[in-house]
Design an enzyme around this catalytic site. Structure first.
Site, short mmCIF file in Angstrom:
data_model
loop_
_atom_site.label_atom_id
_atom_site.label_comp_id
_atom_site.label_asym_id
_atom_site.label_seq_id
_atom_site.Cartn_x
_atom_site.Cartn_y
_atom_site.Cartn_z
N LYS A 82 -37.54 17.82 59.05
CA LYS A 82 -36.31 17.74 58.24
C LYS A 82 -36.60 18.04 56.77
O LYS A 82 -35.90 18.83 56.14
CB LYS A 82 -35.70 16.33 58.35
N ASP A 130 -28.73 5.17 46.16
CA ASP A 130 -28.51 5.04 47.60
C ASP A 130 -29.16 3.75 48.09
O ASP A 130 -29.45 2.87 47.30
CB ASP A 130 -29.03 6.26 48.36
N ASP A 146 -41.92 6.83 53.90
CA ASP A 146 -41.12 6.93 55.11
C ASP A 146 -41.81 6.33 56.33
O ASP A 146 -41.18 6.04 57.33
CB ASP A 146 -40.78 8.40 55.40
N1 EPU Z 1 -38.26 9.92 40.76
C1 EPU Z 1 -37.90 9.76 39.42
N2 EPU Z 1 -37.37 10.84 38.77
C2 EPU Z 1 -37.19 12.05 39.37
C3 EPU Z 1 -37.55 12.19 40.73
C4 EPU Z 1 -38.09 11.11 41.40
O1 EPU Z 1 -38.06 8.68 38.86
O2 EPU Z 1 -36.71 12.98 38.71
C5 EPU Z 1 -38.87 8.78 41.47
C6 EPU Z 1 -37.99 8.31 42.63
O3 EPU Z 1 -36.99 7.41 42.20
C7 EPU Z 1 -39.01 7.66 43.52
C8 EPU Z 1 -40.24 8.55 43.36
O4 EPU Z 1 -40.04 9.23 42.11
O5 EPU Z 1 -39.32 6.38 43.04
C9 EPU Z 1 -40.44 9.55 44.48
O6 EPU Z 1 -39.32 10.37 44.67
P1 EPU Z 1 -39.43 11.88 45.20
O7 EPU Z 1 -38.75 12.75 44.21
O8 EPU Z 1 -40.84 12.17 45.57
O9 EPU Z 1 -38.56 11.79 46.53
P2 EPU Z 1 -37.41 12.78 47.01
O10 EPU Z 1 -37.79 14.18 46.78
O11 EPU Z 1 -36.10 12.30 46.47
C10 EPU Z 1 -38.38 13.05 49.42
C11 EPU Z 1 -37.92 12.85 50.83
C12 EPU Z 1 -37.79 11.38 51.15
C13 EPU Z 1 -39.15 10.72 50.92
C14 EPU Z 1 -39.61 11.00 49.47
C15 EPU Z 1 -41.00 10.48 49.16
C16 EPU Z 1 -36.53 14.76 51.25
C17 EPU Z 1 -35.18 15.29 51.55
N3 EPU Z 1 -36.61 13.48 51.03
O12 EPU Z 1 -37.38 12.47 48.56
O13 EPU Z 1 -37.50 11.31 52.55
O14 EPU Z 1 -39.03 9.34 51.14
O15 EPU Z 1 -39.64 12.42 49.25
O16 EPU Z 1 -41.93 11.04 50.02
O17 EPU Z 1 -37.50 15.50 51.26
C18 EPU Z 1 -36.38 10.60 54.53
O18 EPU Z 1 -36.78 11.60 55.08
O19 EPU Z 1 -35.80 9.67 55.17
C19 EPU Z 1 -36.56 10.45 53.08
C20 EPU Z 1 -35.91 9.54 52.36
#
Ligand code: EPU
Length: 415
Positions: free
Chosen positions: A22, A116, A304
């Site tokens: 995904k 969320d 995850d």
């Molecule tokens: N964060 C910030 N600022 C930003 C971006 C992120 O503070 O600009 C923080 C977030 O709040 C969090 C951390 O950095 O505390 C990590 O966030 P990240 O950006 O790595 O996560 P994401 O890209 O929003 C993806 C996956 C998530 C998975 C996370 C961490 C997708 C669609 N989602 O989210 O997957 O938990 O990486 O590995 O790729 C799932 O599949 O159920 C899911 C939630």
């Protein structure tokens, strides 16, 4: 799918095929914005989030058709560079269209995602990175209004290896003028898959999958045919089910090299796992052992994986501590496990789990994708029936969840 019904029972056995990831396919779909023409994406999971991303592309003027596991996307010459509130609200991952839209169209209007179930989820690093490439971003009425002449390559040091921020910056940098270096980049296999897709489209990216990613911008990209990597989170889910229910499984297509730390920790819990010619083989012990786990960016234990592992550790022999370092508010599922008889106490970002011999089936709720899957795995080892409400969350990220679980011996239904 509104509810999943699980009756605890015997061991799991047999073979199950792991679907495409995904968290890879959603980004590949966003990347199709970067080039006009017809893309073919293979090994695509049939999940709600893929349908939502397809809806978003269609709202922009593309067509997206899923036939079996083959997704065809036609990106016309002109698109409407907008991601409306309804779609971003339904799926936060929609934010990754921002970078490619700015790079290719030079304009974007993308709804700001809210918080969320994991708590606040800022996108400051996405915005900061895009601004450093030269994008002009303002906020109006809940939307990001973006404009860019041709973006210009630069050195971007991320404060944290955010998956989404790395992807947004990467997809913007591929068409920028000159070289972009992303330091402290996310190293997840899904990120490497996105870079492979972009390189196939004609981009020049070196180092994806490591913390320094170098992108030499190009003038033009073209459509491609690409197969999505297998979903390590789905594989982890089956391994957790095995840890709880016992038995032996072959996870077809799973890539052991994407799951080193998970297999290591599962080994500490007493599971035997090994690479198999068709994927990954695993066998469960009589009862799993307690272990301490910490979520960390890749190659650490993924956030995850944590709900899944906590679910399994709730029936382990002994106490464990699970530490959630990525998303502060990601322990809501614990209350549901406690309703099933688990002995777990949450303090800040720690959960102290005292393993009990057996859980007992109860009516519970899925708060998000992994929470729902974790509860379903816990229910495999519970006495009686567990009824999981809000199971539509599970369908967001798992392809034929109940069907696959039934095929390996789980007593599960959905309605
Ligand atoms: N964060 C910030 N600022 C930003 C971006 C992120 O503070 O600009 C923080 C977030 O709040 C969090 C951390 O950095 O505390 C990590 O966030 P990240 O950006 O790595 O996560 P994401 O890209 O929003 C993806 C996956 C998530 C998975 C996370 C961490 C997708 C669609 N989602 O989210 O997957 O938990 O990486 O590995 O790729 C799932 O599949 O159920 C899911 C939630």
């Amino acid at each position: 799918m509104q509810r999943i019904l699980v009756r605890g029972g015997g061991p799991l056995s047999g073979r199950v095929a792991i679907s495409g990831a995904k968290n890879s396919v959603l980004k590949l779909m966003a990347a199709t914005v970067l080039a006009e023409g017809t893309f073919t994406i293979r090994n695509v999971p049939d999940i709600t989030d893929v349908r939502l991303m397809a809806e978003l592309l269609e709202a922009m003027g593309c067509t997206a058709t899923l036939d079996g596991d083959v997704l065809t996307i036609v990106r016309p010459a002109e698109i409407t560079p907008e991601a409306p509130y309804e779609l971003v609200e339904a799926m936060r991952a929609s934010i990754v269209v921002l970078g490619p839209l700015l790079a290719r169209v030079g304009r974007a209007r993308v709804s700001l995602p809210g918080g969320d179930d994991f708590g606040q989820r800022p996108i400051d690093m996405h915005l900061d990175g895009l601004r450093r490439l030269g994008a002009d971003l303002t906020f109006e009425h809940g939307y990001i209004e973006g404009r860019a002449e041709r973006l210009r390559g630069t050195r971007i040091v991320l404060e944290y290896p955010s998956v989404g921020a790395t992807e947004n910056v990467l997809m913007a940098a591929v068409l920028a003028e000159g070289t972009t270096v992303i330091e402290n980049a996310a190293k997840e296999p899904e990120l490497a898959d996105l870079a492979a897709f972009l390189n196939r489209m004609g981009a020049t990216i070196i180092g994806a999958g490591s913390s320094t990613v170098t992108v030499d911008g190009v003038e033009h990209l073209h459509p491609v045919d690409h197969a999505v990597i297998p979903d390590r989170l789905e594989a982890a889910t089956f391994l957790t089910g095995l840890a709880v229910a016992g038995g032996e499984l072959v996870l077809e297509q799973a890539r052991p090299e994407h799951m080193d730390m998970l297999m290591h920790k599962m080994g500490d819990m007493g599971l035997r796992t090994s690479a198999h010619p068709d994927g990954v083989w695993a066998a469960a012990p009589e009862r799993i052992r307690a272990v301490d786990i910490n979520s960390l960016p890749y190659p650490g234990i993924a956030t995850d994986y944590l709900p899944l592992m906590v679910a399994a550790l709730s029936v382990a022999d002994g106490p464990s501590i699970a530490t959630e370092n990525i998303f502060g508010g990601r322990f809501r599922y614990v209350d549901e496990l406690v309703r099933m008889g688990a002995d777990i106490r949450v303090e800040h970002h720690y959960a102290l789990i005292r393993g009990v011999p057996r859980l007992s089936g109860a009516p519970v709720k899925a708060h998000d994708i992994r929470a729902g899957a974790a509860i379903a795995m816990a229910a495999l080892g519970a006495d009686g029936e567990t009824v999981i409400a809000d199971a539509q969350h599970v369908a967001r990220g798992y392809d034929r969840f109940v069907e696959k679980m039934r095929s390996i011996g789980a007593d599960m239904d959905a309605d």
